[in-house]
Enzyme design. Structure first.
Site, mmCIF file in Angstrom:
data_model
loop_
_atom_site.group_PDB
_atom_site.id
_atom_site.type_symbol
_atom_site.label_atom_id
_atom_site.label_comp_id
_atom_site.label_asym_id
_atom_site.label_seq_id
_atom_site.Cartn_x
_atom_site.Cartn_y
_atom_site.Cartn_z
ATOM 1 N N LYS A 45 0.825 -1.219 0.000
ATOM 2 C CA LYS A 45 0.000 0.000 0.000
ATOM 3 C C LYS A 45 0.857 1.266 0.000
ATOM 4 O O LYS A 45 0.487 2.261 -0.627
ATOM 5 C CB LYS A 45 -0.958 0.011 1.183
ATOM 6 C CG LYS A 45 -0.330 0.196 2.548
ATOM 7 C CD LYS A 45 -1.381 0.264 3.633
ATOM 8 C CE LYS A 45 -0.757 0.436 4.997
ATOM 9 N NZ LYS A 45 -0.023 1.697 5.156
ATOM 10 N N THR A 46 1.993 1.254 0.692
ATOM 11 C CA THR A 46 2.854 2.447 0.715
ATOM 12 C C THR A 46 3.395 2.738 -0.678
ATOM 13 O O THR A 46 3.467 3.892 -1.115
ATOM 14 C CB THR A 46 4.012 2.258 1.715
ATOM 15 O OG1 THR A 46 3.474 1.948 3.005
ATOM 16 C CG2 THR A 46 4.837 3.522 1.822
ATOM 17 N N ASP A 87 -3.852 7.506 4.196
ATOM 18 C CA ASP A 87 -3.337 6.185 4.545
ATOM 19 C C ASP A 87 -4.060 5.673 5.795
ATOM 20 O O ASP A 87 -4.543 6.457 6.609
ATOM 21 C CB ASP A 87 -1.835 6.275 4.812
ATOM 22 C CG ASP A 87 -1.160 4.919 4.874
ATOM 23 O OD1 ASP A 87 -1.800 3.909 4.535
ATOM 24 O OD2 ASP A 87 0.030 4.874 5.265
ATOM 25 N N GLU A 88 -4.131 4.344 5.961
ATOM 26 C CA GLU A 88 -4.743 3.713 7.145
ATOM 27 C C GLU A 88 -6.124 4.296 7.431
ATOM 28 O O GLU A 88 -6.463 4.645 8.567
ATOM 29 C CB GLU A 88 -3.827 3.902 8.378
ATOM 30 C CG GLU A 88 -2.421 3.379 8.208
ATOM 31 C CD GLU A 88 -2.321 1.855 8.268
ATOM 32 O OE1 GLU A 88 -3.372 1.194 8.313
ATOM 33 O OE2 GLU A 88 -1.193 1.342 8.244
ATOM 34 N N GLN A 124 -8.025 -4.827 9.404
ATOM 35 C CA GLN A 124 -6.965 -4.465 10.344
ATOM 36 C C GLN A 124 -7.358 -3.266 11.212
ATOM 37 O O GLN A 124 -6.491 -2.574 11.745
ATOM 38 C CB GLN A 124 -5.665 -4.163 9.599
ATOM 39 C CG GLN A 124 -5.065 -5.369 8.888
ATOM 40 C CD GLN A 124 -3.673 -5.099 8.363
ATOM 41 O OE1 GLN A 124 -2.699 -5.029 9.112
ATOM 42 N NE2 GLN A 124 -3.561 -4.936 7.058
ATOM 43 N N ARG A 137 1.689 -10.890 10.619
ATOM 44 C CA ARG A 137 3.021 -10.321 10.884
ATOM 45 C C ARG A 137 4.124 -11.290 10.461
ATOM 46 O O ARG A 137 5.283 -10.904 10.320
ATOM 47 C CB ARG A 137 3.221 -10.007 12.375
ATOM 48 C CG ARG A 137 2.288 -8.982 13.012
ATOM 49 C CD ARG A 137 2.177 -7.713 12.219
ATOM 50 N NE ARG A 137 1.031 -7.780 11.314
ATOM 51 C CZ ARG A 137 0.840 -6.951 10.311
ATOM 52 N NH1 ARG A 137 1.715 -6.005 10.047
ATOM 53 N NH2 ARG A 137 -0.228 -7.063 9.539
#
Length: 729
Positions: free
Chosen positions: A33-34, A217-218, A256, A607
């Site tokens: 995503k970044t 973002d997020e 998330q 993770r």
């Protein structure tokens, strides 16, 4: 331009090159995503669709903002420092600095961090003569911030009863104090900025026309006020932005969303889709982090949540290893297994920095830390303090140190006014001077202190003397528990809105004392309980001072699952997977709570890159007593074929791993049978703390044996026979 887009997969390419319209990008864990966000900005600027000044990019951490700027600087031949890229708080600060007159703040207004804000509230309560036990400062701070994050000023806050009405009045007084002093807290930055844009139409239209592209973002972590602020700047247009609106490019993952306790609204994603009439929902599902078995487990888990926007992670990296599942007989067994596995992994060449131990609650770290410490494995607690360094633990240990040695000035100074008992800085200074003149400890100097300071300090000294007398004949675990209760520490943290975690840590200190007595029985057997206390305090000091990895040293990473979000490791251990622990018992009351816990588990699983361990224990020490645990319901949601159960030698697992949801409780003894420790049901017994009672039930054998005793007025108590030191009555 081809170089800019060369490394994108088809969904990433589609997202980056979207025309100027509202879009929602569902970016799964590890899906890049970044890269999509930064490449989208670079593509918009490179193709001349917008200048650098027409971009507004919102991140959730300063680290993410700096990383985005650095990546853009490598992609574009421009100075990215002047671009509006930052956190909500950082961007609102920039807006208020530029328009301080219109916002009604001084040009050089100061920002209060959370510690400063708490101090300001304490000062306010003191100035107003408000009882801070009835209105705890930290609880009032959360009350104020929660209202601000909902866009509610004191004047609009509802008072449901007299108590709430008083808190609303204190909120108003706090607002007035901040305005007088020219300071703003974090929540105020956003609220003041929102109010400025709401009431000042020319300014609002200026920024709406300036920022043609808003990238977030997020997005799943936004709260209601943050979403409202974004809508204002975007002009809240239709499917395509009008002359006074920007296109919104929101990137997030509803699976998330794990910060509901901070006010995050996962529903903002659906609201955005509906209110902005989003025509483009692009799913980034290819994962570049984890092997297939790990992703299959994550997908299987999260599909049990309702109302998801929906996606399915996949990878080209292959299935990889099965997920290892370990069932320990106890939490100590579990910790031994985990640390043994870590040592083997390191011998195989895995870097300690690529190994993470995750747990749901901070209190769980104590057993893991102890095992790592015992075997000399360097570790680092990420985003928090090690167990024996935590504030509440150091407070409890200070009381215990005073019981063992009244002349310990460091311990005395730490807790003489904690919990608060009216001993201010002047009284403390007077005591210090008296001790210096008499060349004595603070404790001994207290008797010579007169007036009001002498009375307050004398009350504290009598408390310590009482604690020493009351614990003289108690076993170490009960001494610790008694001190936590009678010192006022438990009541103090009960009054805090977020004190539950500190209470769990205090309970874990009782467990630490129980385990210490068991493990060090040979060395303290001849010293009595006073010797046990001194030995335990030395042990706590050593664990606090050693084996924390030095700067640059490779270390195993310990952290809560919340702290792990955004990180990734080659090997991940998720520990304590038991009902009531993970998922947490507080979440079991409502569907939304269980779904948030499942999202938390989803974050934990994703993770891991190469290897994932899931572990749980049949028994776990709580409040110095053994609790019999059910495996987490999450085990039932992961397909059997993805799991490999690990059997260990009998020293680690008394029974083979099981996926059946049954309590691993010890077999109860019939009324006619005595326990392995020689006590029988119906027998009258004497206990140093609780007095006379009668045994009404018994279970377990050997070191796990415990009995239930009816102490009459003292109530029913389950006691571990190994530590209870019962005597026949």
């Amino acid at each position: 331009m081809s170089d800019l887009l060369a490394h994108l997969n088809p969904p990433q390419l589609a997202a980056v090159t979207l025309p100027a319209q509202h879009a929602l990008i569902l970016a799964g864990a590890g899906s890049g995503k970044t890269r999509v966000l930064t490449t989208r900005i670079a593509w918009l600027v490179s193709t001349g669709q917008v200048g650098p000044h027409g971009i507004l990019a919102v991140t959730f951490t300063n680290k993410a903002a700096k990383e985005m700027q650095a990546r853009l600087a490598a992609m574009l031949p421009i100075n990215t420092k002047g671009m509006w890229i930052g956190t909500f708080h950082g961007l609102c600060n920039r807006l208020l600095r530029a328009h301080y007159r219109e916002a009604g703040v001084p040009s050089l207004f100061q920002i209060l961090d959370s510690g400063d804000q708490l101090s300001a509230i304490k000062r306010l309560l003191k100035n107003l003569g408000v009882d801070d036990e009835k209105f705890p400062p930290r609880e009032l701070m959360h009350f104020i911030n929660a209202h601000k994050e909902q866009g509610i000023r004191a004047a609009q806050a509802e008072a449901y009863d007299d108590y709430t009405g008083r808190r609303v009045a204190l909120y108003a007084e706090y607002e007035a104090q901040c305005q007088r002093e020219g300071v703003v807290d974090f929540a105020e930055l956003l609220l003041r900025s929102y109010e400025l844009l709401t009431r000042n139409e020319p300014l609002r239209r200026h920024y709406q026309q300036r920022f043609r592209h808003i990238l977030v973002d997020e997005f799943q972590d936004t709260n209601r006020l943050q979403y409202a602020w974004l809508k204002l700047l975007a002009g809240h247009g239709g499917t395509t932005p009008d002359a006074a609106g920007a296109s919104v490019f929101a990137v997030g993952d509803d699976d998330q969303s794990i910060y509901a306790f901070r006010g995050a609204e996962v529903g903002n994603m659906r609201d955005l889709e509906r209110e902005f009439q989003v025509a483009n929902v692009i799913r980034l599902e290819q994962n570049y982090r984890s092997h297939g078995n790990i992703l299959d487990a994550a997908n299987a888990l999260i599909k049990h949540n309702r109302g998801r926007l929906g996606k399915n992670l996949w990878t080209e990296a292959g299935a990889g290893e099965p997920i290892r599942v370990f069932e320990g007989f106890s939490d100590i067994d579990e910790a031994r297994f985990v640390v043994d596995e870590i040592r083997e992994l390191v011998r195989e060449g895995v870097s300690r920095t690529q190994i993470a131990l995750l747990y749901r609650s901070n209190a769980q770290s104590r057993v893991l830390e102890h095992q790592l410490f015992s075997l000399g494995v360097p570790y680092r607690v990420y985003g928090g303090l090690r167990f024996f360094e935590r504030q509440e633990i150091k407070h409890a240990l200070a009381y215990l140190r005073l019981i063992a040695n009244a002349d310990d000035d460091t311990a005395f100074a730490r807790v003489v006014n904690f919990p608060a008992r009216g001993i201010g800085s002047r009284s403390a200074e007077a005591l210090q001077e008296a001790a210096h003149r008499a060349n004595s400890s603070l404790y001994n100097a207290a008797a010579g202190l007169g007036g009001k300071p002498g009375a307050a300090v004398g009350h504290f000294v009598r408390l310590v003397e009482t604690l020493r007398a009351e614990t003289a004949n108690l076993p170490l675990p009960e001494t610790v528990e008694h001190v936590i209760e009678k010192s006022g520490l438990r009541q103090h943290y009960l009054s805090e809105k977020e004190g539950q975690e500190r209470l769990e840590n205090l309970d874990e200190l009782v467990n630490a004392a129980s385990n210490f007595v068991q493990e060090e029985a040979d060395t303290i057997a001849n010293n009595g309980d006073a010797g046990a206390l001194a030995s335990f305090l030395a042990h706590a000091s050593l664990e606090a001072g050693e084996h924390q990895a030095g700067e640059g040293q490779e270390a195993v990473q310990l952290m809560t699952v919340h702290a792990a979000k955004g990180l990734e490791f080659d090997v991940v251990f998720i520990t304590g997977l038991e009902q009531g622990l993970f998922p947490h018992e507080n979440a079991a009351q409502e569907r939304q709570g269980v779904e948030e816990e499942r999202r938390l588990m989803y974050v934990a699983v994703t993770r891991a890159r190469r290897r994932l361990y899931l572990s749980h224990a049949q028994t776990r020490m709580l409040h110095g007593q053994t609790r019999y645990s059910l495996p987490s319901a999450f085990f039932e949601e992961i397909p059997e074929g993805l799991l490999r159960k690990i059997s260990r030698a009998p020293a680690y697992a008394a029974t083979p791993p099981s996926r059946k949801a049954s309590a691993y409780s010890a077999e109860a003894l019939p009324m006619s049978q005595t326990s392995a420790n020689g006590w029988r049901i119906g027998q009258n017994v004497q206990h140093a703390k609780f007095g006379c009672g009668v045994i009404v039930a018994a279970e377990g054998r050997g070191p796990e044996a415990r009995v239930q005793i009816n102490f009459g007025p003292g109530g029913m108590k389950w006691l571990a026979l190994e530590y209870a030191k019962l005597a026949p009555a």
